[in-house]
Design an enzyme around this catalytic site. Sequence first.
Site, PDB file in Angstrom:
ATOM      1  N   ASP A 267       0.912  -1.166  -0.102  1.00  0.00           N
ATOM      2  CA  ASP A 267       0.218   0.020   0.146  1.00  0.00           C
ATOM      3  C   ASP A 267       0.814   1.171   0.062  1.00  0.00           C
ATOM      4  O   ASP A 267       2.117   1.160   0.570  1.00  0.00           O
ATOM      5  CB  ASP A 267      -0.977   0.044   1.147  1.00  0.00           C
ATOM      6  CG  ASP A 267      -0.264   0.412   2.442  1.00  0.00           C
ATOM      7  OD1 ASP A 267       0.715  -0.234   3.148  1.00  0.00           O
ATOM      8  OD2 ASP A 267      -0.182   1.689   2.863  1.00  0.00           O
ATOM      9  N   CYS A 305      -2.900   3.121 -21.448  1.00  0.00           N
ATOM     10  CA  CYS A 305      -3.705   3.064 -20.373  1.00  0.00           C
ATOM     11  C   CYS A 305      -5.309   3.285 -20.749  1.00  0.00           C
ATOM     12  O   CYS A 305      -5.676   3.904 -21.664  1.00  0.00           O
ATOM     13  CB  CYS A 305      -3.300   4.437 -19.507  1.00  0.00           C
ATOM     14  SG  CYS A 305      -4.424   4.412 -17.792  1.00  0.00           S
ATOM     15  N   HIS A 336      -5.811   7.751 -13.148  1.00  0.00           N
ATOM     16  CA  HIS A 336      -4.962   7.349 -14.058  1.00  0.00           C
ATOM     17  C   HIS A 336      -3.971   6.554 -13.200  1.00  0.00           C
ATOM     18  O   HIS A 336      -3.314   5.530 -13.865  1.00  0.00           O
ATOM     19  CB  HIS A 336      -4.183   8.425 -14.751  1.00  0.00           C
ATOM     20  CG  HIS A 336      -3.073   8.024 -15.617  1.00  0.00           C
ATOM     21  ND1 HIS A 336      -2.899   7.359 -16.829  1.00  0.00           N
ATOM     22  CD2 HIS A 336      -1.856   8.376 -15.040  1.00  0.00           C
ATOM     23  CE1 HIS A 336      -1.517   7.070 -16.946  1.00  0.00           C
ATOM     24  NE2 HIS A 336      -0.927   7.633 -15.961  1.00  0.00           N
TER      25      HIS A 336
HETATM   26 ZN   LIG Z   1      -4.503   6.895 -18.059  1.00  0.00          ZN
END
Ligand SMILES: [Zn+2]
Length: 387
Positions: A267, A305, A336
């Site tokens: 984490d 992405c 993102h």
């Molecule tokens: Zn992205």
Amino acid sequence: MSTAFRWVEQARSGRARAGHLHTAHGTVPTPTFMPVGTVGTVKAMTMDAVRSTGAGIVLGNTYHLMLRPGAERVRALGGLHRFMDWPGPILTDSGGFQVMSLGPLRKLDQDGVTFSSHIDGSKHRLTPERSTDIQHALDATITMCFDECPALPAAPEVIAQSMRMSMRWAARCREAFVQRLGYAQYGIIQGGTEAELRAESVRALTGIGFEGYAIGGLAVGEGQELMFSTLDATTPLIPWDSPRYLMGVGTPDDLLGSVERGVDMFDCVMPTRAGRTARAYTERGTLNLRNARHAVDSRPISPHCDCLACTRHSRAYLHHLFRANEILGPMLLTWHNLAYYQRLMRGIRSAIVEGSLEAHAAWLRAQWAMEDWTPDEMPLPDIPPVP
Ligand SMILES: [Zn+2]
């Protein structure tokens, strides 16, 4: 319908492992990165957005939730899963790290810690028992032991004393833990960067017996080399069939190197925090979207992405949002960055399963060492597809 908590190996490559973590709230493929949802929210994200990145388990925080809105209130509202709309597994920090970070606002004794709230100055107390009870009230799938984490560098005697107190506290945490099918409690290995102290800590915790083991007290300023050498000395001592969680780590490079050393769970606030400060993670390092060179760049942040920021918006638009201080900028960029971290972990995991970790790791490191994509590269990137 519930299932026993266990980690099951799927494949291994050296000390790196791919597997599945079975819990009362679902199964998570490992290695896995857990987005940080400190106050019952992954900052700037809806839970649907968090899910869409592929995250399987998120973090909550005892310290923050006990102060606001209060553990009993969360319990009365159906537990943290329902309260924050995350039906999947949740791991909760014990509050130890946050309380220790309060400096002059806290007073440590052998029994626990008394501290003043950073919100309104009110007095509170956390002990191993109280922290464990709070995590139970929150209905944490994975409860963490309450421990002390000394800041590094510190003298070996200081680290040894602190580690031994944390081990005594770990036994009290275990005593206070209510065992339920599919739930777990992790012991936290301490001992700074001293191999013998880490080994002593592993012996103490495995002697008590936990469902999983965390490696605490790293990524507190010791540097990557010492962190890796400490992992080298520690992970081989942890029972192979127990999940291993490296707390608060780290950069993409830290994650890769730690998976290679046998860590399953991570984490870190980096991807979410960076998302709020205009810094984007990509396969080729990070971009600062406030930078003027993005002002008329119509390309997405990354051609690989599938997040909302990359499929629908240009770098120029994100640049504009941050320059104009629009709230959508941090929202899109957090999305993102979490999508990148999940993609990174999926790629590493697939490589372990397919027996190609070494080649995949070399490729990742070569990419990180490169500059941003040139405009010509964007339509047909020379990058293998990532599952
Ligand atoms: Zn992205």
